[in-house]
Write a protein that holds these residues in place. Sequence first.
Motif, short mmCIF file in Angstrom:
data_model
loop_
_atom_site.label_atom_id
_atom_site.label_comp_id
_atom_site.label_asym_id
_atom_site.label_seq_id
_atom_site.Cartn_x
_atom_site.Cartn_y
_atom_site.Cartn_z
N CYS A 287 0.94 -1.23 0.07
CA CYS A 287 0.05 0.03 0.06
C CYS A 287 0.88 1.29 -0.25
CB CYS A 287 -0.86 0.07 1.31
SG CYS A 287 -2.10 -1.56 1.36
N LEU A 288 1.69 1.58 -1.14
CA LEU A 288 2.45 2.57 -1.14
C LEU A 288 2.04 3.97 -1.81
CD1 LEU A 288 5.78 0.51 -2.39
CD2 LEU A 288 5.18 1.28 -0.37
N GLU A 289 0.82 3.48 -2.39
CA GLU A 289 0.00 4.79 -3.13
C GLU A 289 -0.91 5.51 -2.25
OE1 GLU A 289 1.20 6.04 -5.97
OE2 GLU A 289 2.75 4.35 -6.03
N VAL A 290 -1.32 6.63 -2.50
CA VAL A 290 -2.28 7.42 -1.63
C VAL A 290 -3.56 6.63 -2.01
CG1 VAL A 290 -3.43 9.50 -1.29
CG2 VAL A 290 -1.18 9.57 -1.61
N GLY A 291 -4.15 6.31 -1.24
CA GLY A 291 -5.57 5.71 -1.35
C GLY A 291 -5.69 4.06 -1.39
N SER A 292 -4.45 3.60 -1.44
CA SER A 292 -4.33 2.10 -1.24
C SER A 292 -4.71 1.47 0.34
CB SER A 292 -3.38 1.68 -1.62
OG SER A 292 -1.99 2.30 -1.11
N SER A 293 -5.28 0.61 0.63
CA SER A 293 -5.63 0.18 2.08
C SER A 293 -5.04 -1.12 2.34
CB SER A 293 -7.07 0.60 2.41
OG SER A 293 -7.90 0.07 1.55
N LYS A 294 -5.10 -1.71 3.56
CA LYS A 294 -4.99 -3.16 3.81
C LYS A 294 -6.02 -3.28 5.08
CE LYS A 294 -2.79 -2.91 7.74
NZ LYS A 294 -3.18 -3.63 9.04
N ASN A 295 -6.39 -4.54 5.08
CA ASN A 295 -7.15 -4.95 6.49
C ASN A 295 -6.31 -6.20 6.86
OD1 ASN A 295 -8.95 -4.79 8.63
ND2 ASN A 295 -10.43 -5.90 7.50
N THR A 296 -5.93 -6.44 7.97
CA THR A 296 -5.30 -7.55 8.48
C THR A 296 -5.75 -7.97 9.74
OG1 THR A 296 -3.42 -6.34 9.27
CG2 THR A 296 -2.93 -7.42 7.22
N TYR A 297 -5.97 -9.34 9.84
CA TYR A 297 -6.31 -10.14 11.05
C TYR A 297 -5.44 -10.84 12.03
CZ TYR A 297 -10.55 -9.01 8.32
OH TYR A 297 -11.63 -8.42 7.37
N GLY A 298 -5.53 -10.61 13.25
CA GLY A 298 -4.76 -11.34 14.23
C GLY A 298 -5.34 -11.24 15.38
N THR A 299 -4.71 -10.88 16.50
CA THR A 299 -5.41 -10.71 17.78
C THR A 299 -6.69 -9.91 17.64
OG1 THR A 299 -3.32 -11.32 19.08
CG2 THR A 299 -5.20 -10.10 20.22
N GLY A 300 -6.48 -8.70 16.96
CA GLY A 300 -7.33 -7.66 16.43
C GLY A 300 -7.40 -7.86 15.07
N CYS A 301 -7.95 -6.84 14.59
CA CYS A 301 -8.31 -6.28 13.15
C CYS A 301 -7.84 -5.01 13.15
CB CYS A 301 -9.75 -6.77 12.88
SG CYS A 301 -9.98 -6.27 11.11
#
Length: 430
Positions: A287-301
């Motif tokens: 997610c190096l560009e403006v507007g790019s996003s990620k959602n990752t899951y572990g203990t929390g999210c």
Amino acid sequence: SSYFSCLLGNLKSPSHSPRHQAKTQPGFTMAPKYILSIDQGTTSSRALLFDKDGAPVAKEQMELKQHYPHPGWAEHDPKEILNAVVECCKSAMSKARASAADIAGIGITNQRETTVAWDRVTGEPYYKAIVWLDTRTTETVSQLCKGPGGQNRFRDKTGLPVSTYFSAVKMKWLIDNVPEVKHAVAQKRCMFGTIESWLIFNLTGGKNGGMHITDITNASRYMLMDLSTAKWDEEICETFGIPLQCLPEIKSNSEVYGKIRGFGVLDSIPIAAAIGDQHAALLGQGCLEVGSSKNTYGTGCFLLLNTGPKVVPSRSGLLTTIGFQLGPEAEVNYALEGSIACTGRTVQWLRDNMNVISSASQIEEMAKSVQDTGGLTLVPAFSGLFAPYWREDARAITVGMTLYTRKEHLCRAALEAVAFSTVDVMEAMK
């Protein structure tokens, strides 16, 4: 493992450069072959060895004991964390038959906000680490929110609401409730830091000259740093009663901080990157560009959106935070974040506390065995509600139980709770 790429171009330690190796050992090719990645999380510590192509070569992982001395409290043993990280690194190197000369550098990623207080002279911790999802500071938060601006009194500078989540309230609790910490602060012997600070201090010499530093992403989670200057804000620190000399120096995510000393086979390896786990994932997911996003899951999210060089305030319950800074002279990238405290942790609760499942993977099989939750809804507010609500007083509940309800319905409701929580932060981000 998601941040090792930012480490590749920033190793400036002469003793680890291929040119230096060639001069010191004629006839031998001793260029470093690997990067060692430390991933210190909420439930385990890992070390992963990567080759020049980014392919994993060896790894080791050790579970971390969780301490819950009172309802809402969550603690870790700082020395257990250090010992586990060192053993994981040594084991991964052993599996790959790698020496210190084979490793270009070490990068560290860590559970954020979890706070340690230790002695500048002895190097010993005064107290167990207070974990990011600990809620013992609810009363501290309540008192702070009575000040001007209420829950948002520091948000304009820090991007964060007053919450049990962040490190500053944990430090204040330690000062107010642990006499040894209060005394050490007065004597200028106390060092505060998040987990990467604790690790770097010890790995670079500990009481014998260890470095007291933090990286810019972890620093942005203290609720003490001005986002626009990337420096500790003296006024906010004074409000919390935290002297500046107790805080670590803020560094970029990618530079050589120092070398390991006093740990045998690890000695002389440069520590060349540190970054909070969710910011590491932002990089790792590209997610190096403006507007790019990620959602990752572990203990929390954790849902993070890259906003580039612009600080974007949120009026929808999101956090404004640092994205990353890939070098001391590099531009700072910012992000918006939606944080959910308990996702995978809810699965662990079903397994370890309720004995509903015997392994985490079993939850999927049980959830699939029923068509729906049978009207059951689970709100996983075990540590309050984070984004977008920021309710310290919320607690987990299940509603809709009938005599028809079975444990399979509870498993399905737990997984659906992850999805519903994610939708909440996605809607806030829109």
